[in-house]
Design a protein around this motif. Structure first.
Motif, PDB file in Angstrom:
ATOM      1  N   ARG A  32       3.605  -0.732   4.479  1.00 27.41           N
ATOM      2  CA  ARG A  32       2.161  -0.863   4.721  1.00 27.41           C
ATOM      3  C   ARG A  32       1.597  -1.689   3.585  1.00 27.41           C
ATOM      4  NH1 ARG A  32      -0.285   4.937   6.055  1.00 27.41           N
ATOM      5  NH2 ARG A  32      -1.033   4.516   3.965  1.00 27.41           N
TER       6      ARG A  32
ATOM      7  N   PRO B 147      -5.016  -0.750   5.382  1.00 28.44           N
ATOM      8  CA  PRO B 147      -3.575  -0.966   5.383  1.00 28.44           C
ATOM      9  C   PRO B 147      -3.143  -1.794   6.599  1.00 28.44           C
ATOM     10  CG  PRO B 147      -4.011   1.198   6.250  1.00 28.44           C
ATOM     11  CD  PRO B 147      -5.355   0.585   5.867  1.00 28.44           C
TER      12      PRO B 147
ATOM     13  N   SER C  45      10.402  -2.478   5.946  1.00 31.12           N
ATOM     14  CA  SER C  45       9.057  -2.322   6.496  1.00 31.12           C
ATOM     15  C   SER C  45       8.145  -1.683   5.454  1.00 31.12           C
ATOM     16  CB  SER C  45       9.077  -1.480   7.770  1.00 31.12           C
ATOM     17  OG  SER C  45       9.420  -0.141   7.473  1.00 31.12           O
TER      18      SER C  45
ATOM     19  N   GLU D 145       0.827  -1.208   0.000  1.00 33.86           N
ATOM     20  CA  GLU D 145       0.000   0.000   0.000  1.00 33.86           C
ATOM     21  C   GLU D 145       0.857   1.252   0.000  1.00 33.86           C
ATOM     22  OE1 GLU D 145      -2.353   3.293   1.608  1.00 33.86           O
ATOM     23  OE2 GLU D 145      -0.746   2.292   2.677  1.00 33.86           O
TER      24      GLU D 145
ATOM     25  N   ASP E 198      -5.940  -0.795   9.810  1.00 28.62           N
ATOM     26  CA  ASP E 198      -6.904   0.304   9.865  1.00 28.62           C
ATOM     27  C   ASP E 198      -8.013  -0.048   8.883  1.00 28.62           C
ATOM     28  OD1 ASP E 198      -8.379   2.611   9.526  1.00 28.62           O
ATOM     29  OD2 ASP E 198      -6.646   3.918   9.308  1.00 28.62           O
TER      30      ASP E 198
ATOM     31  N   GLN F   4       1.482  -5.894  14.508  1.00 23.50           N
ATOM     32  CA  GLN F   4       0.869  -5.621  13.222  1.00 23.50           C
ATOM     33  C   GLN F   4      -0.517  -5.037  13.463  1.00 23.50           C
ATOM     34  OE1 GLN F   4       2.210  -8.969  13.821  1.00 23.50           O
ATOM     35  NE2 GLN F   4       4.124  -8.039  13.185  1.00 23.50           N
TER      36      GLN F   4
ATOM     37  N   ARG G  43      -1.776  -3.977   1.870  1.00 23.27           N
ATOM     38  CA  ARG G  43      -3.233  -3.949   1.774  1.00 23.27           C
ATOM     39  C   ARG G  43      -3.772  -5.227   2.404  1.00 23.27           C
ATOM     40  NH1 ARG G  43      -5.546   0.547   1.040  1.00 23.27           N
ATOM     41  NH2 ARG G  43      -4.434   0.989  -0.867  1.00 23.27           N
TER      42      ARG G  43
ATOM     43  N   ARG H 216       0.299  -2.447   8.749  1.00 18.74           N
ATOM     44  CA  ARG H 216       1.686  -2.026   8.965  1.00 18.74           C
ATOM     45  C   ARG H 216       2.494  -3.225   9.443  1.00 18.74           C
ATOM     46  NH1 ARG H 216       2.295   3.439   9.034  1.00 18.74           N
ATOM     47  NH2 ARG H 216       0.439   4.648   9.428  1.00 18.74           N
ATOM     48  N   CYS H 217       3.683  -3.400   8.861  1.00 26.85           N
ATOM     49  CA  CYS H 217       4.511  -4.534   9.235  1.00 26.85           C
ATOM     50  C   CYS H 217       5.967  -4.186   9.025  1.00 26.85           C
ATOM     51  CB  CYS H 217       4.134  -5.745   8.406  1.00 26.85           C
ATOM     52  SG  CYS H 217       4.862  -7.256   8.992  1.00 26.85           S
TER      53      CYS H 217
ATOM     54  N   GLU I 297       4.613   3.372   2.020  1.00 31.16           N
ATOM     55  CA  GLU I 297       5.599   3.532   3.084  1.00 31.16           C
ATOM     56  C   GLU I 297       6.641   2.420   3.139  1.00 31.16           C
ATOM     57  OE1 GLU I 297       4.076   4.536   6.939  1.00 31.16           O
ATOM     58  OE2 GLU I 297       2.650   5.960   6.117  1.00 31.16           O
TER      59      GLU I 297
END
Length: 116
Positions: free
Chosen positions: A60, A109, A58, A24, A104, A101, A62, A111-112, A26
């Motif tokens: 973001r 997304p 790292s 997604e 949202d 992890q 989907r 985050r990992c 970042e």
């Protein structure tokens, strides 16, 4: 055919053990082997200290129907491969997930981050 000679950023792909995940945004990475800090005293700069640094990749992702947070949380000893728009390929071997992890639900997304 489009000339992409000056393409520097904007697109990337990421795979974990050969499985592609929807990235997604970042995407970040750090391949620095050491962190240095200046050592100061009351009489001036004395030198520096150097400590090992764990590299990371790292991003973001989907949250698709076929992806589960538990899958990312269980990742240990994986190979992460990121391919950037500028032609660079970053490979992290023997990586594991760190941090919690988080999804949202508004835009889905996930985050990992992974470290080695």
């Amino acid at each position: 055919m489009a000339d992409t000679t000056n393409l520097l950023a904007g697109t990337a792909t990421l795979t974990v053990d050969g499985t592609a995940y929807m990235l997604e945004g970042e995407l970040k990475y750090n391949v620095s082997k050491v962190t240095r800090e200046t050592m100061k005293g009351m009489d001036g700069v004395h030198g520096y200290k150097e400590t090992p640094n764990a590299g990371y990749i790292s991003g973001r992702f989907r949250d698709t129907g076929s992806l589960t947070v538990a899958q990312f949380n269980a990742m240990t000893n994986v190979t992460v491969t990121a391919k950037l728009a500028n032609g660079k390929t970053i490979i992290g071997r023997n990586m594991w997930t760190v941090e919690t992890q988080e999804v949202d639900s508004a835009e889905a997304p996930l985050r990992c981050a992974g470290k080695a």
